[in-house]
Design an enzyme around this catalytic site. Structure first.
Site, PDB file in Angstrom:
ATOM      1  N   ASP A  49       5.671 -19.058  -0.249  1.00 34.11           N
ATOM      2  CA  ASP A  49       4.468 -18.830   0.544  1.00 34.11           C
ATOM      3  C   ASP A  49       3.487 -19.979   0.323  1.00 34.11           C
ATOM      4  O   ASP A  49       3.908 -21.115   0.073  1.00 34.11           O
ATOM      5  CB  ASP A  49       3.864 -17.470   0.161  1.00 34.11           C
ATOM      6  CG  ASP A  49       3.189 -16.776   1.333  1.00 34.11           C
ATOM      7  OD1 ASP A  49       2.145 -17.277   1.790  1.00 34.11           O
ATOM      8  OD2 ASP A  49       3.688 -15.733   1.787  1.00 34.11           O
ATOM      9  N   HIS A  86      -3.011 -16.240   1.794  1.00 35.05           N
ATOM     10  CA  HIS A  86      -1.844 -15.490   2.252  1.00 35.05           C
ATOM     11  C   HIS A  86      -0.880 -15.202   1.102  1.00 35.05           C
ATOM     12  O   HIS A  86      -0.459 -14.057   0.888  1.00 35.05           O
ATOM     13  CB  HIS A  86      -1.145 -16.288   3.353  1.00 35.05           C
ATOM     14  CG  HIS A  86      -0.044 -15.579   4.064  1.00 35.05           C
ATOM     15  ND1 HIS A  86       1.272 -15.617   3.635  1.00 35.05           N
ATOM     16  CD2 HIS A  86      -0.049 -14.833   5.190  1.00 35.05           C
ATOM     17  CE1 HIS A  86       2.029 -14.921   4.474  1.00 35.05           C
ATOM     18  NE2 HIS A  86       1.252 -14.432   5.435  1.00 35.05           N
ATOM     19  N   ASN A 177       5.129 -11.582  14.347  1.00 32.26           N
ATOM     20  CA  ASN A 177       4.002 -10.888  14.978  1.00 32.26           C
ATOM     21  C   ASN A 177       3.822 -11.226  16.454  1.00 32.26           C
ATOM     22  O   ASN A 177       2.712 -11.250  16.954  1.00 32.26           O
ATOM     23  CB  ASN A 177       2.695 -11.254  14.259  1.00 32.26           C
ATOM     24  CG  ASN A 177       2.598 -10.666  12.881  1.00 32.26           C
ATOM     25  OD1 ASN A 177       3.516 -10.001  12.413  1.00 32.26           O
ATOM     26  ND2 ASN A 177       1.476 -10.899  12.229  1.00 32.26           N
ATOM     27  N   SER A 244       3.687  -9.978   7.755  1.00 26.71           N
ATOM     28  CA  SER A 244       3.584 -10.655   6.454  1.00 26.71           C
ATOM     29  C   SER A 244       3.268  -9.669   5.353  1.00 26.71           C
ATOM     30  O   SER A 244       3.660  -9.850   4.198  1.00 26.71           O
ATOM     31  CB  SER A 244       2.466 -11.699   6.486  1.00 26.71           C
ATOM     32  OG  SER A 244       2.891 -12.901   7.040  1.00 26.71           O
TER      33      SER A 244
END
Length: 321
Positions: A49, A86, A177, A244
């Protein structure tokens, strides 16, 4: 061809300075009911990430190491800090420690290997991600969690994932998404589309598909992904929405399942066997398979508290991945 992958788009709903609670998503998948037997100790999850705020009070004891493959900090491999938020949020959902402050993750005693493959802008070269996967393999991670994606089916990326699976590593990916709420249309992002990964869609607290979750026939299961509270930058917390946020619930759940079944069977299960154990711990929500796959991860489907230590006598059905 676009040469970059990105964090799966997400929405920051709210910032919180202080909190003390089990996040609703962690409770919804029944993780606390398993903690009396295992909290994921001995299982290592590689989080590919934007890095992680390793000084966060809820995470600092969980992180066992990491590597930076991005252009942040002059490409210094030893600095894997998160400047985006994130990665820190994803890490907290997986394994924020149970310390009486802040939040707690699905597997609060699991170990986190921070593999920074996306920079402060949430963007990463495919080469960074591929190197990150190989690093996770070299470090003998048990699970790889990737809440990232892009439009390109890159053979080198696919090959790296296949190598991870061959090395008995479970690879969990956010589905994406770009959903339109219509199961007759398919929305794909890679690596979430690959058959070898565990592709995770998102539901809300009412167990309905979120407005954004991708739908297609490679969705394996769903997890909470709307208004998810977890760790964030500057020692704070934030509520975010996106697939996520759904994927790390499954990564943490797999850490708990691995502890449960390895103790039960008295041996290390293979990747297909662990995948089968995960799918056995899902409940259908009555949705289209393109939305929910096998259903919502629900850790107590097989583990009744009166018999949670008993060895399962059922023959394992190998994954059809």
């Amino acid at each position: 061809m676009e040469n970059f992958a990105h964090v799966i788009p997400y929405e920051v709903v709210d910032h919180v300075t202080e909190t003390t609670e089990v996040p609703p998503g962690v409770a919804l998948i029944q993780a606390p009911a398993i903690w009396g037997v295992t909290k994921g100790k001995g299982v290592t999850i590689a989080v590919l990430d934007t890095g992680c705020e390793s000084s966060h009070p809820d995470l600092q004891q969980q992180i066992i190491g990491g590597r930076n493959f991005t252009d942040d900090d002059g490409s210094n491999p030893d600095i894997f800090l998160d400047y985006n938020g994130h990665g820190t949020h994803v890490a907290g959902t997986i394994a924020a420690q149970q310390n009486g402050i802040g939040v707690v993750g699905v597997a609060p005693e699991a170990s986190l290997l921070i593999v920074k493959v996306l920079n402060r802008r949430g963007s990463g070269q495919y080469d960074w991600i591929i190197k990150g996967i190989h690093y996770a393999i070299e470090q003998k991670a048990d699970i790889i969690s990737m809440s990232l994606g892009g439009p390109n089916d890159l053979p080198e990326l696919h090959a790296a994932i296949k190598k991870a699976v061959t090395n008995n590593i479970l690879v969990v990916c956010a589905a994406g998404n770009e959903g339109d709420g219509d199961d007759s249309t398919d929305e794909f992002a890679f690596p979430g589309r690959y058959n070898e990964v565990i592709s995770v869609g998102a539901i809300n607290e009412k167990r309905h598909p979120t407005d954004f979750t991708n739908s297609h026939n490679e969705i394996d299961l769903v997890a909470p992904g709307e208004k998810i509270l977890s760790t964030y930058l500057n020692g704070q917390f934030a509520t975010l929405s996106g697939t996520s946020m759904a994927a790390p619930h499954v990564s943490g759940a797999l850490a708990l399942i691995k502890g449960l079944v390895n103790n039960s069977f008295g041996r290390e299960l293979t990747e297909p066997e662990l995948y089968a154990q995960l799918i056995k711990r899902t409940v259908s929500l009555g949705l289209s398979p393109k939305f929910e796959g096998n259903g919502l991860v629900y850790l107590t489907v097989l583990e009744h508290l009166s018999g949670i230590f008993e060895k399962e006598s059922r023959v394992l059905v190998l994954s059809s991945q």
